[in-house]
Scaffold this motif. Structure first.
Motif, PDB file in Angstrom:
ATOM      1  N   PRO A  91      12.719  44.948   2.882  1.00 59.52           N
ATOM      2  CA  PRO A  91      14.070  44.798   3.219  1.00 59.52           C
ATOM      3  C   PRO A  91      14.361  45.478   4.410  1.00 59.52           C
ATOM      4  O   PRO A  91      13.662  46.410   4.956  1.00 59.52           O
ATOM      5  CB  PRO A  91      14.464  45.654   1.819  1.00 59.52           C
ATOM      6  CG  PRO A  91      13.076  46.586   1.457  1.00 59.52           C
ATOM      7  CD  PRO A  91      12.129  45.197   1.749  1.00 59.52           C
ATOM      8  N   GLY A  92      15.331  45.308   5.156  1.00 61.88           N
ATOM      9  CA  GLY A  92      15.876  45.921   6.448  1.00 61.88           C
ATOM     10  C   GLY A  92      15.895  47.445   6.161  1.00 61.88           C
ATOM     11  O   GLY A  92      16.197  48.229   5.279  1.00 61.88           O
ATOM     12  N   ALA A  93      15.418  48.304   7.404  1.00 61.56           N
ATOM     13  CA  ALA A  93      15.465  49.706   7.304  1.00 61.56           C
ATOM     14  C   ALA A  93      16.511  50.219   8.236  1.00 61.56           C
ATOM     15  O   ALA A  93      16.819  49.687   9.290  1.00 61.56           O
ATOM     16  CB  ALA A  93      13.994  50.167   7.802  1.00 61.56           C
ATOM     17  N   LEU A  94      17.292  51.369   7.736  1.00 59.67           N
ATOM     18  CA  LEU A  94      17.969  51.963   8.408  1.00 59.67           C
ATOM     19  C   LEU A  94      17.226  53.217   9.180  1.00 59.67           C
ATOM     20  O   LEU A  94      16.744  54.141   8.368  1.00 59.67           O
ATOM     21  CB  LEU A  94      19.255  52.609   7.702  1.00 59.67           C
ATOM     22  CG  LEU A  94      20.285  53.818   8.372  1.00 59.67           C
ATOM     23  CD1 LEU A  94      20.904  52.947   9.461  1.00 59.67           C
ATOM     24  CD2 LEU A  94      21.212  54.308   7.455  1.00 59.67           C
ATOM     25  N   ASP A  95      17.059  53.375  10.480  1.00 62.30           N
ATOM     26  CA  ASP A  95      16.530  54.300  11.110  1.00 62.30           C
ATOM     27  C   ASP A  95      17.281  55.454  11.454  1.00 62.30           C
ATOM     28  O   ASP A  95      18.353  55.255  12.340  1.00 62.30           O
ATOM     29  CB  ASP A  95      15.764  53.595  12.164  1.00 62.30           C
ATOM     30  CG  ASP A  95      15.010  54.868  13.230  1.00 62.30           C
ATOM     31  OD1 ASP A  95      15.299  56.086  12.815  1.00 62.30           O
ATOM     32  OD2 ASP A  95      14.255  54.462  13.892  1.00 62.30           O
ATOM     33  N   ILE A  96      17.822  56.753  10.666  1.00 66.53           N
ATOM     34  CA  ILE A  96      18.564  57.409  11.086  1.00 66.53           C
ATOM     35  C   ILE A  96      17.768  58.754  11.168  1.00 66.53           C
ATOM     36  O   ILE A  96      17.322  59.531  10.312  1.00 66.53           O
ATOM     37  CB  ILE A  96      19.797  57.582   9.815  1.00 66.53           C
ATOM     38  CG1 ILE A  96      20.850  58.509  10.430  1.00 66.53           C
ATOM     39  CG2 ILE A  96      19.060  57.886   8.679  1.00 66.53           C
ATOM     40  CD1 ILE A  96      22.252  58.240   9.622  1.00 66.53           C
ATOM     41  N   GLU A  97      18.026  59.539  12.334  1.00 66.94           N
ATOM     42  CA  GLU A  97      17.074  60.669  12.874  1.00 66.94           C
ATOM     43  C   GLU A  97      17.869  61.369  13.971  1.00 66.94           C
ATOM     44  O   GLU A  97      19.223  61.032  14.196  1.00 66.94           O
ATOM     45  CB  GLU A  97      15.784  60.041  13.285  1.00 66.94           C
ATOM     46  CG  GLU A  97      15.759  59.030  14.360  1.00 66.94           C
ATOM     47  CD  GLU A  97      14.397  58.837  14.886  1.00 66.94           C
ATOM     48  OE1 GLU A  97      13.929  59.446  15.452  1.00 66.94           O
ATOM     49  OE2 GLU A  97      13.966  57.557  14.752  1.00 66.94           O
ATOM     50  N   TYR A  98      17.036  62.159  14.762  1.00 71.87           N
ATOM     51  CA  TYR A  98      17.498  62.917  15.810  1.00 71.87           C
ATOM     52  C   TYR A  98      18.445  62.003  16.873  1.00 71.87           C
ATOM     53  O   TYR A  98      17.786  61.098  17.115  1.00 71.87           O
ATOM     54  CB  TYR A  98      16.389  63.592  16.430  1.00 71.87           C
ATOM     55  CG  TYR A  98      15.672  64.779  15.383  1.00 71.87           C
ATOM     56  CD1 TYR A  98      16.372  65.954  15.026  1.00 71.87           C
ATOM     57  CD2 TYR A  98      14.529  64.169  14.848  1.00 71.87           C
ATOM     58  CE1 TYR A  98      15.585  66.496  14.058  1.00 71.87           C
ATOM     59  CE2 TYR A  98      13.998  64.793  14.078  1.00 71.87           C
ATOM     60  CZ  TYR A  98      14.585  66.185  13.552  1.00 71.87           C
ATOM     61  OH  TYR A  98      14.047  67.110  12.342  1.00 71.87           O
ATOM     62  N   ASN A  99      19.439  62.423  17.298  1.00 71.00           N
ATOM     63  CA  ASN A  99      20.252  61.631  18.282  1.00 71.00           C
ATOM     64  C   ASN A  99      19.371  61.861  19.533  1.00 71.00           C
ATOM     65  O   ASN A  99      19.138  62.899  20.118  1.00 71.00           O
ATOM     66  CB  ASN A  99      21.526  62.575  18.502  1.00 71.00           C
ATOM     67  CG  ASN A  99      22.428  61.767  19.435  1.00 71.00           C
ATOM     68  OD1 ASN A  99      21.930  60.816  20.165  1.00 71.00           O
ATOM     69  ND2 ASN A  99      23.827  62.284  19.432  1.00 71.00           N
ATOM     70  N   PRO A 100      18.993  60.994  20.302  1.00 75.79           N
ATOM     71  CA  PRO A 100      18.162  60.975  21.497  1.00 75.79           C
ATOM     72  C   PRO A 100      19.083  61.269  22.850  1.00 75.79           C
ATOM     73  O   PRO A 100      18.646  61.716  23.873  1.00 75.79           O
ATOM     74  CB  PRO A 100      17.606  59.489  21.684  1.00 75.79           C
ATOM     75  CG  PRO A 100      18.760  58.547  21.026  1.00 75.79           C
ATOM     76  CD  PRO A 100      19.278  59.552  19.729  1.00 75.79           C
ATOM     77  N   ASN A 101      20.530  61.422  22.498  1.00 71.40           N
ATOM     78  CA  ASN A 101      21.179  61.580  23.783  1.00 71.40           C
ATOM     79  C   ASN A 101      22.545  62.541  23.619  1.00 71.40           C
ATOM     80  O   ASN A 101      23.405  62.360  24.109  1.00 71.40           O
ATOM     81  CB  ASN A 101      21.801  60.221  24.272  1.00 71.40           C
ATOM     82  CG  ASN A 101      20.543  59.173  24.650  1.00 71.40           C
ATOM     83  OD1 ASN A 101      20.041  59.563  25.667  1.00 71.40           O
ATOM     84  ND2 ASN A 101      20.674  58.167  24.031  1.00 71.40           N
TER      85      ASN A 101
END
Length: 243
Positions: free
Chosen positions: A118-128
């Motif tokens: 299943p597709g994955a939502l990568d939600i984490e620290y904002n790089p910018n």
């Protein structure tokens, strides 16, 4: 299909995973997650090294399509790896629904072929920018729910959520809203998995290192190879043998 969808994905996954996975003598399939940063990957070598699965970056926000996604996806498929796609979230740029649809339009779908995760939502620290993308905890939960529900409505399955416990606590207020529907993919570079976000009693995937003997980040599936194959079939595998 309606009967199958009434059974929680997480409940199924719970029958073949445990709460505290560690790198011990078990048949936990190893995998990697990669993006354009890895360039070309020799997936036959990866397979020969004993890896079983790979998550491949497809999209980011609504303006970025990974230039190596197709090459990686086809290569992984031809090598006989179980594979899936992931989306790097930018909750500050557009709605969860908009980004879910963008992801689905550019490789993020799921099919019951036994080789597609299943597709994955990568939600984490904002790089910018701001760690939580300028959203309050309640607004972040709403954004994630919007993405998750949209993905589910289009595919019949909920996306995996990739995150860290620290980010989840900081940016969602340690919400337990997704533990009964969405599989967890936790990132923690240590010898043990540590505390999980609220609600989840186990993780389905563990990203335990950001480098190693194979390209990209190093991952572990919390089960055995037969369980991973059943997991790729998701709700089609109702009766799961005990492991």
């Amino acid at each position: 299909m309606k009967i199958l969808q009434s059974i929680s994905l997480v409940a199924l996954a719970a029958s073949f995973v445990s709460a505290e996975p560690t790198l011990v003598k078990r048949a936990n399939p190893l995998g990697i997650d990669i993006s354009n940063w890895q360039g070309s990957v020799n997936f036959n070598t990866v397979k020969a090294n004993g890896l079983a699965f790979v998550y491949i970056k497809a999209t980011e926000g609504t303006t970025f399509i990974d230039s190596t996604f197709s090459e990686h996806y086809i290569g992984a498929t031809n090598a006989g790896l179980i594979r899936g796609a992931y989306h790097f979230a930018h909750p500050d740029s557009s709605s969860g629904a908009t980004q879910a649809n963008y992801f689905l339009a550019h490789g993020g779908g799921w099919s019951s072929d036994g080789i597609t995760l299943p597709g994955a939502l990568d939600i984490e620290y904002n790089p910018n920018g701001a760690t939580c993308y300028g959203l309050s905890a309640s607004a972040m939960v709403t954004w994630i729910r919007d993405f998750s529900n949209t993905y589910h409505s289009r595919t019949g399955v909920y996306p995996v959520i990739y995150t860290t416990t620290d980010w989840w606590k900081t940016c969602t207020g340690n919400s337990a809203a997704f533990a009964s529907t969405n599989p967890l993919w936790i990132a923690r570079y240590a010898s043990s998995i540590g505390t999980l976000p609220a609600g989840w009693t186990f993780t389905t995937f563990w990203q335990y290192a950001d480098s190693g003997p194979n390209p990209g980040d190093q991952d572990l599936f919390n089960g055995d190879l037969a369980g991973l194959k059943r997991y790729s079939l998701l709700l089609l595998a109702i009766v799961l043998p005990k492991i």
